[in-house]
Design a protein around this motif. Structure first.
Motif, PDB file in Angstrom:
ATOM      1  N   LEU A 114      63.831 -67.837  13.166  1.00  0.00           N
ATOM      2  CA  LEU A 114      63.177 -66.655  13.720  1.00  0.00           C
ATOM      3  C   LEU A 114      63.742 -65.373  13.123  1.00  0.00           C
ATOM      4  O   LEU A 114      62.994 -64.434  12.798  1.00  0.00           O
ATOM      5  CB  LEU A 114      63.329 -66.638  15.247  1.00  0.00           C
ATOM      6  CG  LEU A 114      62.607 -67.746  16.021  1.00  0.00           C
ATOM      7  CD1 LEU A 114      62.983 -67.698  17.495  1.00  0.00           C
ATOM      8  CD2 LEU A 114      61.094 -67.631  15.850  1.00  0.00           C
ATOM      9  N   VAL A 115      65.073 -65.317  12.986  1.00  0.00           N
ATOM     10  CA  VAL A 115      65.707 -64.130  12.408  1.00  0.00           C
ATOM     11  C   VAL A 115      65.286 -63.965  10.947  1.00  0.00           C
ATOM     12  O   VAL A 115      64.998 -62.856  10.483  1.00  0.00           O
ATOM     13  CB  VAL A 115      67.239 -64.229  12.527  1.00  0.00           C
ATOM     14  CG1 VAL A 115      67.919 -63.116  11.745  1.00  0.00           C
ATOM     15  CG2 VAL A 115      67.655 -64.169  13.990  1.00  0.00           C
ATOM     16  N   LYS A 116      65.235 -65.070  10.220  1.00  0.00           N
ATOM     17  CA  LYS A 116      64.847 -65.012   8.807  1.00  0.00           C
ATOM     18  C   LYS A 116      63.419 -64.512   8.654  1.00  0.00           C
ATOM     19  O   LYS A 116      63.124 -63.675   7.786  1.00  0.00           O
ATOM     20  CB  LYS A 116      64.994 -66.388   8.161  1.00  0.00           C
ATOM     21  CG  LYS A 116      64.737 -66.411   6.656  1.00  0.00           C
ATOM     22  CD  LYS A 116      65.017 -67.777   6.088  1.00  0.00           C
ATOM     23  CE  LYS A 116      64.872 -67.772   4.564  1.00  0.00           C
ATOM     24  NZ  LYS A 116      63.495 -67.446   4.134  1.00  0.00           N
ATOM     25  N   ASN A 117      62.515 -64.999   9.497  1.00  0.00           N
ATOM     26  CA  ASN A 117      61.129 -64.545   9.431  1.00  0.00           C
ATOM     27  C   ASN A 117      61.016 -63.055   9.730  1.00  0.00           C
ATOM     28  O   ASN A 117      60.227 -62.334   9.102  1.00  0.00           O
ATOM     29  CB  ASN A 117      60.260 -65.339  10.408  1.00  0.00           C
ATOM     30  CG  ASN A 117      60.107 -66.793  10.008  1.00  0.00           C
ATOM     31  OD1 ASN A 117      60.243 -67.143   8.834  1.00  0.00           O
ATOM     32  ND2 ASN A 117      59.838 -67.665  10.974  1.00  0.00           N
ATOM     33  N   ALA A 118      61.820 -62.586  10.705  1.00  0.00           N
ATOM     34  CA  ALA A 118      61.766 -61.170  11.067  1.00  0.00           C
ATOM     35  C   ALA A 118      62.348 -60.288   9.961  1.00  0.00           C
ATOM     36  O   ALA A 118      61.791 -59.228   9.638  1.00  0.00           O
ATOM     37  CB  ALA A 118      62.522 -60.931  12.378  1.00  0.00           C
ATOM     38  N   THR A 119      63.451 -60.716   9.365  1.00  0.00           N
ATOM     39  CA  THR A 119      64.094 -59.900   8.339  1.00  0.00           C
ATOM     40  C   THR A 119      63.369 -59.941   7.004  1.00  0.00           C
ATOM     41  O   THR A 119      63.618 -59.100   6.136  1.00  0.00           O
ATOM     42  CB  THR A 119      65.546 -60.356   8.135  1.00  0.00           C
ATOM     43  OG1 THR A 119      65.569 -61.772   7.833  1.00  0.00           O
ATOM     44  CG2 THR A 119      66.367 -60.102   9.375  1.00  0.00           C
ATOM     45  N   PHE A 124      60.676 -54.461   8.354  1.00  0.00           N
ATOM     46  CA  PHE A 124      62.103 -54.522   8.663  1.00  0.00           C
ATOM     47  C   PHE A 124      62.925 -54.033   7.474  1.00  0.00           C
ATOM     48  O   PHE A 124      63.877 -53.259   7.640  1.00  0.00           O
ATOM     49  CB  PHE A 124      62.507 -55.949   9.023  1.00  0.00           C
ATOM     50  CG  PHE A 124      63.983 -56.125   9.247  1.00  0.00           C
ATOM     51  CD1 PHE A 124      64.531 -55.892  10.492  1.00  0.00           C
ATOM     52  CD2 PHE A 124      64.819 -56.500   8.203  1.00  0.00           C
ATOM     53  CE1 PHE A 124      65.898 -56.031  10.702  1.00  0.00           C
ATOM     54  CE2 PHE A 124      66.181 -56.644   8.404  1.00  0.00           C
ATOM     55  CZ  PHE A 124      66.723 -56.410   9.659  1.00  0.00           C
ATOM     56  N   ARG A 125      62.575 -54.470   6.271  1.00  0.00           N
ATOM     57  CA  ARG A 125      63.326 -54.075   5.084  1.00  0.00           C
ATOM     58  C   ARG A 125      63.190 -52.575   4.823  1.00  0.00           C
ATOM     59  O   ARG A 125      64.136 -51.921   4.384  1.00  0.00           O
ATOM     60  CB  ARG A 125      62.855 -54.879   3.874  1.00  0.00           C
ATOM     61  CG  ARG A 125      63.201 -56.363   3.986  1.00  0.00           C
ATOM     62  CD  ARG A 125      62.858 -57.128   2.725  1.00  0.00           C
ATOM     63  NE  ARG A 125      63.291 -58.508   2.826  1.00  0.00           N
ATOM     64  CZ  ARG A 125      64.513 -58.919   2.528  1.00  0.00           C
ATOM     65  NH1 ARG A 125      65.419 -58.064   2.099  1.00  0.00           N
ATOM     66  NH2 ARG A 125      64.848 -60.201   2.651  1.00  0.00           N
TER      67      ARG A 125
END
Length: 240
Positions: A114-119, A124-125
């Motif tokens: 989930l964190v990887k998908n969000a970042t 986000f970037r």
């Protein structure tokens, strides 16, 4: 917060998994399934990864999966080798530990995904790059104007406004008046009181334009240089 499954369902699933194999991989967590995960020192796995570099997190979880698979193979082979009641009793006492380790690892893998998908999202970037530029005492007034024009969430915008003010020793007078006016015009007059309160507690400040005052001499930039808070060079991912 979360909505855990009913106690009866949980006990039924747990007993079924224990009767077959305590290392049986649980069903994947779907968007409709909510579980509770306390991210504190009580979680032994989280205590190991909380200070690791984000680039090392994936490989660490992969190593944990390999170690757990080895424990699974050891579990299967050990069942056949237990002879005495004492040995069986000692072995059974270890099953809850193995089961909890598997559950914790599975949850952390889902959280990492989930964190990887969000970042990986461009929004986000872009936000991260803006915050990084502000921390390096760069002026991001145009970016702030664009965010107001895009009707970015007011909480995120006010956060960036405060960050710009704190890292640069205040916002230039002409830009401050313009941004303040745009915020009130875009989000409503109720934000006039919020801006005033932020000024009162020192989160937002107006900086007069003086020829001898440059942005790099702000208190925050001086602290960054003295304490080496921001490392612009190479960072060791293993030992950052």
């Amino acid at each position: 917060l979360v909505e855990p499954p009913d106690d009866d369902e949980t006990q039924t699933e747990a007993s079924a998994a224990t009767e077959t194999n305590p290392f049986e991989t649980p069903e994947p967590v779907t968007p409709a399934t909510r579980v509770s995960l306390s991210l504190n020192g009580a979680d032994t796995l989280y205590a190991e990864v909380r200070n690791q570099h984000v680039e090392q997190f994936g490989s660490f979880l992969q190593d944990q999966v390999v170690a757990l698979r080895e424990s699974q193979q050891h579990f299967k082979s050990s069942v056949k080798n237990r002879q005495t009641l004492s040995e069986i009793h000692q072995f059974v006492k270890q099953i809850p530990v193995f089961t909890q380790s598997l559950r914790s690892l599975t949850l952390h893998i889902h959280v990492a995904e989930l964190v990887k998908n969000a970042t990986n999202e461009s929004s986000f970037r872009d936000l991260w790059q803006t915050e990084r530029s502000m921390l390096e005492s760069e002026l991001c007034y145009e970016k702030l104007e664009d965010l107001i024009g895009q009707m970015e969430s007011p909480q995120r915008l006010l956060r960036l406004l405060c960050l710009q003010s704190l890292t640069c020793g205040g916002i230039r007078s002409n830009k401050y008046d313009y941004l303040r006016r745009e915020v009130i015009s875009t989000y409503g007059y109720e934000y006039l009181f919020i801006l005033t309160n932020l000024e009162r507690i020192g989160m937002l400040a107006r900086r007069d334009q003086m020829g001898a005052w440059v942005d790099s001499s702000s208190p925050f930039s001086n602290l960054c240089r003295i304490l080496n808070l921001i490392n612009a060079g190479y960072v060791d991912n293993v030992n950052p």
